[in-house]
Each structure stands twice: as structure tokens, then as C-alpha cells.
Design a protein around this motif. Structure first.
Motif, PDB file in Angstrom:
ATOM      1  N   LEU A  66     -17.303  -8.859   4.037  1.00 55.08           N
ATOM      2  CA  LEU A  66     -16.602  -8.279   2.893  1.00 55.08           C
ATOM      3  C   LEU A  66     -15.109  -8.186   3.197  1.00 55.08           C
ATOM      4  N   PRO A  67     -14.264  -8.226   2.157  1.00 56.13           N
ATOM      5  CA  PRO A  67     -12.815  -8.174   2.420  1.00 56.13           C
ATOM      6  C   PRO A  67     -12.374  -6.937   3.207  1.00 56.13           C
ATOM      7  N   GLU A  68     -13.008  -5.787   2.946  1.00 56.58           N
ATOM      8  CA  GLU A  68     -12.564  -4.587   3.663  1.00 56.58           C
ATOM      9  C   GLU A  68     -13.006  -4.582   5.125  1.00 56.58           C
ATOM     10  N   GLN A 105     -11.632   7.211   7.456  1.00 57.89           N
ATOM     11  CA  GLN A 105     -12.929   6.680   7.893  1.00 57.89           C
ATOM     12  C   GLN A 105     -13.146   5.280   7.324  1.00 57.89           C
ATOM     13  N   GLU A 106     -12.387   4.948   6.276  1.00 53.70           N
ATOM     14  CA  GLU A 106     -12.614   3.668   5.604  1.00 53.70           C
ATOM     15  C   GLU A 106     -11.883   2.524   6.308  1.00 53.70           C
ATOM     16  N   LEU A 107     -12.559   1.385   6.283  1.00 54.12           N
ATOM     17  CA  LEU A 107     -11.904   0.140   6.685  1.00 54.12           C
ATOM     18  C   LEU A 107     -11.240  -0.457   5.459  1.00 54.12           C
ATOM     19  N   PRO A 108     -10.139  -1.145   5.635  1.00 50.94           N
ATOM     20  CA  PRO A 108      -9.457  -1.469   6.882  1.00 50.94           C
ATOM     21  C   PRO A 108      -8.402  -0.435   7.280  1.00 50.94           C
ATOM     22  N   ASP A 109      -8.199   0.584   6.411  1.00 52.96           N
ATOM     23  CA  ASP A 109      -7.124   1.545   6.671  1.00 52.96           C
ATOM     24  C   ASP A 109      -7.217   2.168   8.066  1.00 52.96           C
ATOM     25  N   ARG A 133      -7.307 -11.198   3.249  1.00 55.11           N
ATOM     26  CA  ARG A 133      -8.637 -10.615   3.538  1.00 55.11           C
ATOM     27  C   ARG A 133      -9.732 -11.421   2.824  1.00 55.11           C
ATOM     28  N   GLU A 134      -9.483 -11.789   1.577  1.00 56.47           N
ATOM     29  CA  GLU A 134     -10.507 -12.531   0.826  1.00 56.47           C
ATOM     30  C   GLU A 134     -10.791 -13.894   1.464  1.00 56.47           C
ATOM     31  N   TYR A 147      -4.281  -8.742   0.420  1.00 52.79           N
ATOM     32  CA  TYR A 147      -5.682  -8.824   0.004  1.00 52.79           C
ATOM     33  C   TYR A 147      -6.139 -10.285  -0.068  1.00 52.79           C
ATOM     34  N   VAL A 185       0.613  -6.024  -1.681  1.00 53.78           N
ATOM     35  CA  VAL A 185      -0.823  -5.757  -1.525  1.00 53.78           C
ATOM     36  C   VAL A 185      -1.649  -6.957  -1.999  1.00 53.78           C
ATOM     37  N   ARG A 186      -1.146  -7.680  -2.981  1.00 55.34           N
ATOM     38  CA  ARG A 186      -1.873  -8.873  -3.436  1.00 55.34           C
ATOM     39  C   ARG A 186      -1.912  -9.935  -2.329  1.00 55.34           C
ATOM     40  N   GLY A 204       0.793  -1.224   0.000  1.00 53.15           N
ATOM     41  CA  GLY A 204       0.000   0.000   0.000  1.00 53.15           C
ATOM     42  C   GLY A 204       0.825   1.273   0.000  1.00 53.15           C
TER      43      GLY A 204
END
Lengths: 366, 85
Positions: free
Chosen positions: A60-62, A231-235, A50-51, A47, A43-44, A32
């Protein structure tokens, strides 16, 4: 060695977990943060983890935030839902990973359901406690000391009906029992990466179905000019450089479990649990067993539990003795003064382990 | 006629989920860092793709509830134009 301490960590990881970690060490840079090959490979890998987790836990992954442990995730979830002094309902079998954060927040804690293996008691006590008013509830899926599987569907329903947000601690169940956060309506699910999910130590996951409060603040590789955490997940929960090899390994661990199926793993573990309980009882030991039990059992002989565990260790058998970081569970079971010896089976449970343990235990004294 | 588009996201994870959705729909796309001028807040990831029907692409991402930041079309002269949505 006969390893019967999977409640602490899974020991013999599938070889693909090790290979994935080594490969990530060789091929991945910081995730990232860049657009070049090794950064994109990182990042792959992340992710991919997460998947896999999203597929296992039905989210969801996020919504899959990467943590360093189940304890880390529980701290985030509890600090999000519990304001200082808030009223919180917990089960009688919680780990210090739950009770210490609540204590630090000065939460007014009601302990509901202290009878082992008794769903009726757990549900009725939870209902009573929730009806007295609560801002949040936290409960474990499986007791780390006794293997008691709590009636989480019923507890979740009680919380949903009363609009009480709740945290599920999946430390002992993730990978062995099916969990759908969507069906449960859980606000948070915290799990370790290194136990039933067969990843390496230093990994964990927090499944978030509501916006959490960060525990760590810092760079996320996103919206860098903004001094508020995203505000966004997962960040929002992932400041700092992630443990890419760890999550690459964890992704492989989860793939392994999904391929075999948690139900099959549990059945294999359960067969050994039943044989073990029967064998321990025949030796005249005090065995804590009952319905709704996962692949963990505690027992006591006449000698000190630590001496039993030490004697077994000298015979090449790994079990854990003491209070297991869960004094509340021991208080509930009446074993706070003695502790217990805990046997916990893992994904590789087989007859030889049970037979070896039972052979090594002579009788009332190990 | 196909044009090149950039779709920007606040988080690499959203960009990756978008990549998954589009690839499963048979749309080839590339995950890359968002050009600095496209992202006022600094740092982000984008998907670059070629399509004759960007509305269909955007609808697919919206159906999956993937939050997007901005959409840019690359013109024949190489210049970028932001699509107002």
C-alpha cells in the motif's frame, strides 16, 4: 566513458528523472505543511512516488516510507526488530549496512550460507541457524560484490514457518528483479532510490509491513500537539522536510522501470554479464561466476585490484575495486585479503560496454 | 439532496489514498488542510466533497481500509455537524 559501476549508483538517469526534479524545484514547497498550491503540489509529487513504489513492490502507498538511502532504511528496520543482544541470522554476503547496525546493537549474529551461487547450501544453513533460535533474520537479495542472487522465496518461507520476522535488503535487486513484499511476507524491504530504481542519490525507500521504531523524531505535519511520534505510517518515519525533488525524480525512475519491465532490464543486463564472464575467463582472469547471478561480476588478475581499477579508470572505464563495504562477503568468498574488481551493468547495458572493457584488459594484468 | 462533507484524516497520505479511491469511483473531492477546530491534535488533512449518500462514500473508504478521523456535514446555514459513526 564506459560506466560499469551501477552497483554503486546508476549513472545515466532517464531524462524524465532530471526534468521531474527540475520541475519540482520550481513548483513545490514543503509537503504536508500547507494547503496552498505549491505545498499541495509537493504532496502530490511525494504521493506519486509512494504509489509507483507500491505498485512495484506490491504494497500500500502508506507502507512506503521515504528514506535517504537503503542504509537508512536498513537501520530503521534492524533497530525495530533487533533488541540489544538479540540472536539474528544473516547470510554470508551482507553489506556493512547490515552488519554494522547489528554490531552496534551487540546482536548475537549467526552467519548462514557462505558458499557462492549455492542455493542448497544457503537454504540448508539458514534452516539450521533458524532452528537454533533467532529473534530476527536479515538477508540481501543480491550480493553487491558477486551478484549472487539469494533464494529469497525459500529463506522467506523458512522465516515465516518459524515466525521469525525478517528484513530483505534490496539494494542490488530493486528495479532489476521482481519483488512482492506481500508474497514474501517480508516485515521490511529496504531499497535505494539511486541504483536500479534510477532516481537521484539521497533517496531510498523502506517498505514496512509492521510498525517500525522511528530513527528520527520531529515534525511530521500531523497531530502536532502529540509529543509521541504518530502511530501511522509513513508519518512515523518521516520527521522533517522531505527531499521533494529527489522523490519526484525517483517516481519518474520507477515509472520508467515499470514501463519497460524489470524482467526486460535484467535480460538486457544478463546478456552483457554472460559475454563479460566469458571474455574475462578467456583472458585467464579469476572470475567469480555461477548460476543465480545478477548483472554483477567480480574478478581478479595478478596485480592489485585497485591498480587494475585505476588503470581502467585512466582508459575511461568505471569499475569498483576493493572490499565494496562488504568484508563479510569477501570473507565468504576467500577474497578478504585481495579484494576484487567488480563490474556491474545497469539499465543501459550494451555490447559496446563489454567490448570496451575486454579490449582494455590485456590479460592476467589489466 | 447533496450536502457538503468533510472527512478528516490523521495523515496526508491516508487523505491522498482516500482521494484516489473516491476519484476512481467517480466522486469529485478536494484535498485540503483540516480546519483547526476539527482536529484537536492539530495539523491534518481532509477531503471535502458533495454527495447525497455519504454512507456509500464512507463504506468505500472502509473497504480500502483507509483510517478516517471524523466526518462533518455542512448544514444549509453554513454550520458544521459532526456525524457520529
Amino acid at each position: 566513458m564506459i560506466y560499469l559501476d551501477s552497483g554503486a549508483t546508476s549513472f545515466r538517469k532517464p531524462p524524465q528523472v532530471l526534468r521531474a526534479m527540475e520541475q519540482a524545484m520550481k513548483t513545490c514547497a514543503s509537503p504536508g505543511r500547507g494547503g496552498y498550491g505549491p505545498a499541495m503540489e509537493a504532496v502530490r509529487q511525494v504521493y506519486g512516488c509512494r504509489e509507483e513504489a507500491a505498485a512495484l513492490f506490491d504494497c500500500l502507498p502508506e507502507q512506503v516510507a521515504l528514506t535517504t538511502s537503503c542504509t537508512h532504511g536498513l537501520n530503521i528496520a534492524i533497530r525495530t526488530l533487533v533488541k540489544p543482544g538479540a540472536r539474528v541470522v544473516i547470510s554470508g554476503f551482507e553489506h556493512n549496512a547490515v552488519t554494522r547496525p547489528l554490531h552496534a546493537l551487540g546482536a548475537k549474529v549467526t552467519v548462514a550460507g557462505r558458499r557462492l551461487f549455492d542455493w542448497e547450501d544457503t537454504v540448508s544453513q539458514f534452516r539450521k541457524a533458524l532452528d537454533q533460535g533467532a529473534e530476527a533474520a536479515v538477508f540481501t537479495h543480491v550480493s553487491n560484490v558477486f551478484g549472487y542472487i539469494l533464494p529469497i522465496e525459500e529463506l522467506a518461507q523458512l522465516c515465516r514457518e518459524r515466525k521469525v520476522p525478517f528484513v530483505l535488503d534490496g539494494a542490488q535487486s530493486a528495479g532489476a528483479l521482481p519483488i512482492s513484499v506481500k508474497q514474501l511476507g517480508a516485515d521490511f524491504l529496504a531499497v535505494p532510490g539511486h541504483k536500479g530504481l534510477l532516481g537521484p542519490q539521497g533517496t531510498g525507500l523502506l517498505i514496512c509491513r509492521r510498525l517500525p521504531e522511528p530513527l528520527l523524531y520531529g515534525g511530521t505535519g500531523s497531530a502536532s500537539r502529540d509529543q509521541e511520534m504518530p502511530q501511522e505510517l509513513p508519518d512515523r518515519l518521516e520527521a522533517g522536510t522531505l527531499n521533494v525533488p529527489g522523490y519526484a525524480g525517483l517516481a519518474e525512475g520507477i515509472r520508467f522501470i515499470r514501463r519497460i519491465g524489470p524482467e526486460r532490464i535484467l535480460a538486457q543486463e544478463h546478456r552483457q554479464l554472460e559475454r563479460c564472464v566469458e571474455g574475462l575467463k578467456k583472458k585467464g582472469l579469476r572470475v567469480f561466476s555461477g548460476p543465480h547471478q545478477a548483472a554483477t561480476v567480480s574478478f581478479l588478475g595478478e596485480e592489485d585490484c585497485e591498480e587494475t581499477a585505476q588503470r581502467l579508470a585512466e582508459k575511461g572505464i568505471a569499475v569498483r575495486a576493493g572490499l565494496h563495504c562488504a568484508p563479510l562477503a569477501h570473507e565468504s568468498a576467500g577474497t578478504i585479503e585481495t579484494g576484487t574488481v567488480r563490474v556491474s551493468f545497469g539499465h543501459d547495458a550494451h555490447d559496446g560496454q563489454t567490448e570496451g572493457l575486454l579490449r582494455a584488459l590485456k590479460g592476467r594484468e589489466a | 439532496m447533496k450536502n457538503a462533507y468533510y472527512i478528516t484524516f490523521r495523515s496526508v497520505t491516508f487523505a491522498q489514498r482516500g482521494e484516489r479511491v473516491l476519484r476512481e469511483a467517480g466522486v469529485r473531492c478536494t484535498l485540503l488542510r483540516t480546519p483547526r477546530w476539527m482536529e484537536a491534535q492539530g495539523c491534518g488533512y481532509a477531503l471535502r466533497l458533495w454527495t447525497a449518500d455519504v454512507e456509500e462514500i464512507l463504506a468505500a473508504l472502509q473497504r480500502e481500509q483507509i483510517p478516517m478521523r471524523k466526518v462533518y456535514r455542512q448544514n444549509r446555514d453554513g454550520g458544521m455537524e459532526e456525524l457520529i459513526r
